[in-house]
Every structure is written in C-alpha cells, then in structure tokens.
Scaffold this motif. Structure first.
Motif, PDB file in Angstrom:
ATOM      1  N   ALA A 241      88.532  48.765  74.398  1.00  0.00           N
ATOM      2  CA  ALA A 241      89.313  49.849  73.801  1.00  0.00           C
ATOM      3  C   ALA A 241      89.660  50.883  74.867  1.00  0.00           C
ATOM      4  O   ALA A 241      88.927  51.075  75.841  1.00  0.00           O
ATOM      5  N   PHE A 242      90.790  51.545  74.663  1.00  0.00           N
ATOM      6  CA  PHE A 242      91.230  52.589  75.592  1.00  0.00           C
ATOM      7  C   PHE A 242      90.307  53.800  75.502  1.00  0.00           C
ATOM      8  O   PHE A 242      89.941  54.401  76.503  1.00  0.00           O
ATOM      9  N   ARG A 243      89.945  54.167  74.269  1.00  0.00           N
ATOM     10  CA  ARG A 243      89.014  55.259  73.993  1.00  0.00           C
ATOM     11  C   ARG A 243      88.271  54.965  72.693  1.00  0.00           C
ATOM     12  O   ARG A 243      88.609  54.028  71.968  1.00  0.00           O
ATOM     13  N   THR A 244      87.280  55.791  72.373  1.00  0.00           N
ATOM     14  CA  THR A 244      86.595  55.691  71.088  1.00  0.00           C
ATOM     15  C   THR A 244      87.580  56.041  69.973  1.00  0.00           C
ATOM     16  O   THR A 244      88.280  57.054  70.062  1.00  0.00           O
ATOM     17  N   PRO A 245      87.678  55.250  68.919  1.00  0.00           N
ATOM     18  CA  PRO A 245      88.609  55.552  67.822  1.00  0.00           C
ATOM     19  C   PRO A 245      88.316  56.910  67.211  1.00  0.00           C
ATOM     20  O   PRO A 245      87.169  57.222  66.875  1.00  0.00           O
ATOM     21  N   ASN A 246      89.357  57.717  67.077  1.00  0.00           N
ATOM     22  CA  ASN A 246      89.192  59.059  66.512  1.00  0.00           C
ATOM     23  C   ASN A 246      90.539  59.605  66.044  1.00  0.00           C
ATOM     24  O   ASN A 246      90.956  60.688  66.433  1.00  0.00           O
ATOM     25  N   ALA A 247      91.233  58.861  65.215  1.00  0.00           N
ATOM     26  CA  ALA A 247      92.550  59.273  64.737  1.00  0.00           C
ATOM     27  C   ALA A 247      92.426  60.162  63.512  1.00  0.00           C
ATOM     28  O   ALA A 247      91.520  59.994  62.698  1.00  0.00           O
ATOM     29  N   HIS A 248      93.356  61.110  63.399  1.00  0.00           N
ATOM     30  CA  HIS A 248      93.358  62.038  62.271  1.00  0.00           C
ATOM     31  C   HIS A 248      94.776  62.185  61.725  1.00  0.00           C
ATOM     32  O   HIS A 248      95.763  62.072  62.459  1.00  0.00           O
ATOM     33  N   LEU A 249      94.840  62.436  60.420  1.00  0.00           N
ATOM     34  CA  LEU A 249      96.125  62.685  59.775  1.00  0.00           C
ATOM     35  C   LEU A 249      96.362  64.185  59.650  1.00  0.00           C
ATOM     36  O   LEU A 249      95.432  64.947  59.429  1.00  0.00           O
ATOM     37  N   THR A 250      97.610  64.583  59.786  1.00  0.00           N
ATOM     38  CA  THR A 250      97.988  65.965  59.556  1.00  0.00           C
ATOM     39  C   THR A 250      99.404  66.016  59.006  1.00  0.00           C
ATOM     40  O   THR A 250     100.230  65.173  59.351  1.00  0.00           O
ATOM     41  N   SER A 251      99.653  66.966  58.138  1.00  0.00           N
ATOM     42  CA  SER A 251     101.003  67.150  57.605  1.00  0.00           C
ATOM     43  C   SER A 251     101.744  68.269  58.321  1.00  0.00           C
ATOM     44  O   SER A 251     102.899  68.551  58.015  1.00  0.00           O
ATOM     45  N   ASN A 252     101.082  68.885  59.310  1.00  0.00           N
ATOM     46  CA  ASN A 252     101.667  69.995  60.064  1.00  0.00           C
ATOM     47  C   ASN A 252     102.359  69.453  61.319  1.00  0.00           C
ATOM     48  O   ASN A 252     101.708  68.856  62.182  1.00  0.00           O
ATOM     49  N   TYR A 253     103.661  69.691  61.430  1.00  0.00           N
ATOM     50  CA  TYR A 253     104.447  69.158  62.541  1.00  0.00           C
ATOM     51  C   TYR A 253     103.974  69.720  63.885  1.00  0.00           C
ATOM     52  O   TYR A 253     103.839  68.974  64.872  1.00  0.00           O
ATOM     53  N   LEU A 254     103.708  71.032  63.956  1.00  0.00           N
ATOM     54  CA  LEU A 254     103.323  71.663  65.223  1.00  0.00           C
ATOM     55  C   LEU A 254     101.961  71.153  65.696  1.00  0.00           C
ATOM     56  O   LEU A 254     101.762  70.895  66.891  1.00  0.00           O
ATOM     57  N   ILE A 255     101.019  71.022  64.756  1.00  0.00           N
ATOM     58  CA  ILE A 255      99.695  70.507  65.117  1.00  0.00           C
ATOM     59  C   ILE A 255      99.821  69.069  65.623  1.00  0.00           C
ATOM     60  O   ILE A 255      99.181  68.680  66.622  1.00  0.00           O
ATOM     61  N   ASN A 256     100.654  68.291  64.958  1.00  0.00           N
ATOM     62  CA  ASN A 256     100.852  66.904  65.384  1.00  0.00           C
ATOM     63  C   ASN A 256     101.444  66.830  66.784  1.00  0.00           C
ATOM     64  O   ASN A 256     101.002  66.033  67.618  1.00  0.00           O
ATOM     65  N   GLN A 257     102.435  67.689  67.076  1.00  0.00           N
ATOM     66  CA  GLN A 257     103.048  67.702  68.395  1.00  0.00           C
ATOM     67  C   GLN A 257     102.061  68.132  69.470  1.00  0.00           C
ATOM     68  O   GLN A 257     102.074  67.615  70.590  1.00  0.00           O
ATOM     69  N   TYR A 258     101.191  69.079  69.125  1.00  0.00           N
ATOM     70  CA  TYR A 258     100.168  69.527  70.074  1.00  0.00           C
ATOM     71  C   TYR A 258      99.256  68.360  70.461  1.00  0.00           C
ATOM     72  O   TYR A 258      99.005  68.111  71.652  1.00  0.00           O
ATOM     73  N   TRP A 259      98.771  67.623  69.450  1.00  0.00           N
ATOM     74  CA  TRP A 259      97.849  66.531  69.723  1.00  0.00           C
ATOM     75  C   TRP A 259      98.548  65.354  70.385  1.00  0.00           C
ATOM     76  O   TRP A 259      97.926  64.607  71.151  1.00  0.00           O
ATOM     77  N   ILE A 260      99.831  65.173  70.117  1.00  0.00           N
ATOM     78  CA  ILE A 260     100.591  64.136  70.825  1.00  0.00           C
ATOM     79  C   ILE A 260     100.610  64.425  72.322  1.00  0.00           C
ATOM     80  O   ILE A 260     100.411  63.539  73.160  1.00  0.00           O
ATOM     81  N   THR A 261     100.842  65.695  72.648  1.00  0.00           N
ATOM     82  CA  THR A 261     100.888  66.099  74.055  1.00  0.00           C
ATOM     83  C   THR A 261      99.521  65.971  74.718  1.00  0.00           C
ATOM     84  O   THR A 261      99.388  65.417  75.817  1.00  0.00           O
ATOM     85  N   VAL A 262      98.488  66.482  74.026  1.00  0.00           N
ATOM     86  CA  VAL A 262      97.147  66.549  74.608  1.00  0.00           C
ATOM     87  C   VAL A 262      96.442  65.192  74.592  1.00  0.00           C
ATOM     88  O   VAL A 262      95.806  64.799  75.587  1.00  0.00           O
ATOM     89  N   SER A 263      96.555  64.472  73.457  1.00  0.00           N
ATOM     90  CA  SER A 263      95.750  63.259  73.278  1.00  0.00           C
ATOM     91  C   SER A 263      96.514  61.955  73.489  1.00  0.00           C
ATOM     92  O   SER A 263      95.897  60.897  73.574  1.00  0.00           O
ATOM     93  N   HIS A 264      97.846  62.035  73.541  1.00  0.00           N
ATOM     94  CA  HIS A 264      98.623  60.818  73.755  1.00  0.00           C
ATOM     95  C   HIS A 264      99.271  60.807  75.137  1.00  0.00           C
ATOM     96  O   HIS A 264      98.985  59.949  75.968  1.00  0.00           O
ATOM     97  N   LYS A 265     100.160  61.766  75.351  1.00  0.00           N
ATOM     98  CA  LYS A 265     100.981  61.735  76.562  1.00  0.00           C
ATOM     99  C   LYS A 265     100.183  62.046  77.827  1.00  0.00           C
ATOM    100  O   LYS A 265     100.337  61.365  78.842  1.00  0.00           O
TER     101      LYS A 265
END
Length: 473
Positions: A321-345
């Motif tokens: 695995a790339f990392r330990t699984p730790n995915a979360h759902l959110t309905s907030n667009y800004l929070i999602n974009q923050y985590w995309i930047t920090v935890s994905h990109k």
C-alpha cells in the motif's frame, strides 16, 4: 419450444460490468438452448475470461452454442451482413440490449450515436424479427435523475430526439461541444441524458414489440455469481474503494446522510433474465419498467460506507500500500480541496520526485489526476438521494417460484445488503498458498483475507487445516 437468445452488448476494451455478467448467467443455461447470438462491436472470444470458468466446467463446449456477429451501432442497419441478418430475423426469440457507452464524459454526439440512435436502429431490426417474443433494454436508474421521486414509468424526454439527431448530424464537433452544457440542462452528464432519450424513443417506436426496461442503480461487484466479489474493471466505485484501501485516496466529496444505492451485478442480471421470461410468457399489455434499486427497500448510507470500507481494509490490509488507509467523506468543498492539496497532490509530487531521482518513471501524479476525475464524475451521485418506486420489481419477484425468489430477494432485503457486505472480499484467488485480489481477471494486489465464510469457485477453494484457519487473518 426451442429458444434462441440474442445479446446485443458492448464487448469493447472497457465494457460495462453488466455486459459480461449478462453473458455469463444465460450462457450457464445453454445446455438446453440450441443457439445464442452474440452481437459485438468487435469480435472477441468468450472462452478465456475468468467469469466463464464455472460455465466451462459444467459445459466445456459451451462456446459452440454461441455465434458471434459483428455489428456497429453507429452504422445504417447496424452494418450486419445479409447472411447474419437473415438468420437473426428468422431465429431470434429474445433480445437483451445492453450495448451502450457508459462513460459519463462521452462527447454528446458519440453518446447519442451509441445510446440513442443505436437503440433506434436495433428497434427497427427487432420489429422485423419473425419469432421475437421479448425485447429487454438495459437503462439506468439515473436516466431521470433530475427528479427526486422516480416511478416505474417513462418520463418526457429532455429534448425531442429526432430534432436533436438532426442537429448533431450537421453541426461541427466543436460547436456541439460548446453547446453541450446548455443542451444537457439539469442532467449531470451525457450518459444519463442519452439514456433518458433512449427510454422515450423505445416508448414511441416499439410498435407491437413486447418490451421491458431495466433500470439498475450503481452496479457493483457480484454477490454470488459467478463467484462472490467478481468485478472486471476499476470503473465507478470499485476503483475508488481500491484506491482507498491502497492509501492513495484520503478525501471524498459525499453526503454522509445520502443513500449509497449500489446493487450487485448478479442481482441485476437475475432480474433482467426474469423480466425476459415474464415479458415473453405473460405479454403485459403495457411496457413495464423495473427500477432495480435497493435504497427504498434497505437503504445504506455513504457515511456507513466510509466506516465499513475503512474498517475492512484496516482488518485486511492490502500489501504494498502507498499509505495506511485513512479516507474520509466530507460535504464541504473547501475542506475537500484542502485535503486534496495536502494529502493527495503534495505526497504525489514528492513520490514522483523520488522516482525521478532514482531513475524510474514517475506515475503517482498521473494516478491522482485520474482518481480526481473519477471522483468529480461520481460527486453528483454521492451527494444526493433519490426515491425510486419498486412496484413492478416486487410484482416480478412475486411471480417467481420459491427457489428463484429466494435467490433474487435475499441480497436486496438482507440487513446490510451485499453492496457493503461483500466489499471485504473482491474475488480472492488462492494459488500455492499465496492470496491475490483478482480484478479484471488478473492478480493485481496481494491481500490477506479471512477464509471462513467466503465461497470460492470449487477449483480455487483451498484445503486448510483448523490450525491454518485460525492463523489466516
């Protein structure tokens, strides 16, 4: 009476999950059927995919009862040869039509040519079939997703189909692309839009044909047939689940309280075959539509899905695995974009930099971009809920005998039905003691799994001692 089946499906490099599933189920009954016609966009063998292993055991020469016929949905008369056309017109009893492009981002002109105009051409051919008893069309529960309450009826189309066909025939591709958002209106993509058009076309042009329409929701891995957890692609939610298990995916836009209406592919196929039987034998006066969904019967929510998927992969972690699984759902667009930047990109950029420095080809950012595209296409469906009526589906189940009804109803009505219950075990193949997660018929990921309670094909079922069984977690 001898029955000849005809399957018009999209055997392409990326067919829909229902295509191979629909082929596997009736092919398993071919011992008593003289001939089945397989209409394909490109010729392909059905003797090699893993999905047909069970059939191959029961009937090694099953492929001799299948005749592939080359056809092209976008061409006049489907580009079928005169010899093949004559055979179809004089021998076919039942048509299962599931040929379609299932890409959400398909260019509008191509989606119209395949999903709507192709259906129109097939109807024209079907009306000439001398022995046709039933025509079964596979649509989608989201064809009318602009409505919150969806009954088992045909709704007015988003546009007049024939006028739209004329429009896209003479307009330049670039112009069609520019006006597509306006043409789609409230429809989220070209797939649902063209499926809505197809349903209306069928109603208007069915003539005297006995037709039924099946509307499945999000089709997922199999519940039981051909074996538990079978899938053949990373399309849709299956790819997202695996990405979460590999630790690549950390954030998803979804509404925790929205219903995750997923249904196993074999449940959809069983309903499709039952509808074919009922349509041919009982000949309903009106065309019946079957909403093949679970949300109104036994709802399962996206918030529950997050908890179940994460706990499953933590108990049964994927190797490498790339990392330990730790995915979360959110309905907030800004929070999602923050985590995309920090935890994905950011991790993807660092990983690709490491790959370059070590003389290897970078790949993580490419994976992340593809993943984000898939999530954006799914977002419309993971943030909303719909209410589908299921009167016709319930009626059909009532017409089945006790054994068939048990097979069809159990996966839908069981508490925490298979859309979540079998996520823990996409098909696990055991070979020489090693355990592999099998996707697309190939061993892609190694995964430890709990052997108890998982039904495997007999040829793959391991023989283990009680001591081994206790240490196989």
């Amino acid at each position: 009476m001898q029955v000849h089946l005809s399957f018009f499906h999209s055997w392409t490099p990326s067919p829909s999950l229902s295509d191979k599933g629909l082929m596997e189920s009736p092919v398993g009954c071919l011992i008593g059927i003289p001939l089945a016609f397989l209409w394909t966009w490109m010729q392909s063998s059905v003797s090699s995919p893993l999905v047909f292993d069970r059939v191959r055991e029961d009937c090694p020469n099953f492929h001799e009862k299948i005749k592939p016929i080359n056809a092209e949905l976008t061409q006049p008369k489907l580009a079928i040869s005169a010899e093949d056309e004559e055979e179809l017109l004089t021998r076919v009893n039942i048509v299962f039509h599931c040929a379609a492009t299932v890409r959400f981002d398909e260019p509008l002109k191509h989606a119209l040519q395949l999903n709507a105009m192709g259906t129109q051409r097939l109807l024209e051919l079907a009306r000439q079939m001398q022995k046709l008893e039933a025509f079964i069309h596979i649509s989608t529960a989201y064809a009318n997703c602009v409505r919150k309450c969806i009954d088992e009826i045909i709704y007015p189309p988003p546009a007049e189909p024939k006028k739209l066909f004329d429009l896209v025939e003479w307009l330049d591709e670039s112009i069609i692309q520019d006006i597509t958002p306006k043409l789609l209106g409230d429809w989220p993509n070209t797939y649902t839009y063209t499926k809505a058009l197809s349903e209306y076309l069928i109603q208007q042009e069915k003539g005297n044909l006995n037709i039924a329409i099946i509307r499945p929701s999000i089709v997922g891995a199999s519940w039981h047939e051909p074996f538990p957890g079978w899938i053949d692609s990373f399309n849709g939610t299956s790819g997202i689940f695996v990405a979460a298990g590999k630790g690549i995916l950390r954030t998803v836009i979804a509404n925790n309280e929205a219903v995750a209406d997923m249904i196993p592919v074999d449940v959809v196929i069983n309903l499709t075959l039952a509808a074919g039987w009922y349509t041919a034998v009982h000949r309903p006066k009106n065309m019946l539509v079957y909403n093949c969904t679970t949300g109104g019967i036994n709802p399962f929510f996206w918030g529950e899905m997050e908890q179940y998927v994460m706990s499953t992969f933590k108990r049964n972690p994927l190797e490498q695995a790339f990392r330990t699984p730790n995915a979360h759902l959110t309905s907030n667009y800004l929070i999602n974009q923050y985590w995309i930047t920090v935890s994905h990109k950011a991790p993807a950029i660092l990983y690709d930099l490491y790959m370059r420095l070590t003389g290897r080809k970078p790949r993580m950012m490419k994976i992340i971009n593809r993943l984000h595209k898939s999530m954006m296409l799914l977002q419309y469906f993971s943030t909303q809920s719909w209410d589908w009526s299921s009167d016709n589906m319930n009626m059909l189940m009532g017409q089945l005998n006790t054994e068939d009804r048990k097979t069809e109803e159990y996966p839908i009505r069981i508490q925490h039905h298979p859309p979540c219950d079998h996520l823990a075990h996409f098909h696990c193949k055991v070979t020489d003691g090693s355990k592999h997660l099998v996707l697309c018929g190939e061993p892609l990921l190694q995964v430890p799994f709990l052997l108890q309670g998982i039904q495997h094909p007999q040829a793959l079922k391991p023989s283990i001692s009680n001591q081994q069984r206790g240490t196989s977690r």
